[in-house]
Design a protein around this motif. Sequence first.
Motif: not given
Length: 275
Positions: A68, A71, A92, A248, A253, A259-261
């Motif tokens: 994690a 974001e 984000v 992704q 989300g 949503h992506n990391k």
Amino acid sequence: MSHSIGSRVPHRPLAAVIGTVLTALGMLTALVVPAQAADGPERGEAYMGMTVEKYEPGTGEAPNSTQATVEGVDVSSHQGNVAWSTLWNSGVRWAYVKATEGNYYQNTYFTQQYNGSYNVGMIRGSYHFATPDVSSGTNQANYFVDHGGGWSRDGKTLPGALDIEYNPYGATCYGKSQSGMVTWIRDFLNTYKSRTGRYAVIYSTTDWWTTCTGNYGGFATNHPLWIARYASSPGTLPAGWPFYTMWQYTSTGPTVGDHNKFNGAYDRVQALANG
């Protein structure tokens, strides 16, 4: 039998004339907008990750806490006017906005999304949804750069991303052989680099990349990988990439679905923006 001077040639029925005109207009439209499958989406409606759930159903598991990182979100015209302040307040910090598709579509919400994310403080970039069956990689890279895909060294702009995934309009690999697909991608990437001075990000899935490029590893040295996998981990990566840059991880989300990391701390997002 020949007609004498002054004889009348029968008029065509009005319905027949209208039919001819409509046929001609239909042919003209077909030249401008590529066809899509009869039961599929309209050209231009594709977005990043649109086909992933269909071909690679997710597990529904949340990302592992060890993965994690920063974001991010990706958006297209499907999100309309985005509530950027809501996303910012939720943590984000970076975003990608669809700019173009093929050589025929521009995101009608691009200005609100691209400028809105920037104005709220995010580092943002734009992406191109590739349709290799429509025109060359060179043509689509130029179209992308000319319509929102450029880059500037302002510290807040990420390099453009090539979204190359399952074809939502027809054949999975867009009718190309594996070598033909590699050539198409190479032409796009080289043109983008020559136009902007940056190496583009590549967004894809391991399954599509293996199926449609033969798991080609030749782009991994210079081009950051944005992997799509809706699970607790990004899984096995395509050949050549020892790590992903972005992941992704969900299409469901909060505020916007995708949503992506980012694989690294915030200063690494800044580093990618700065080149």
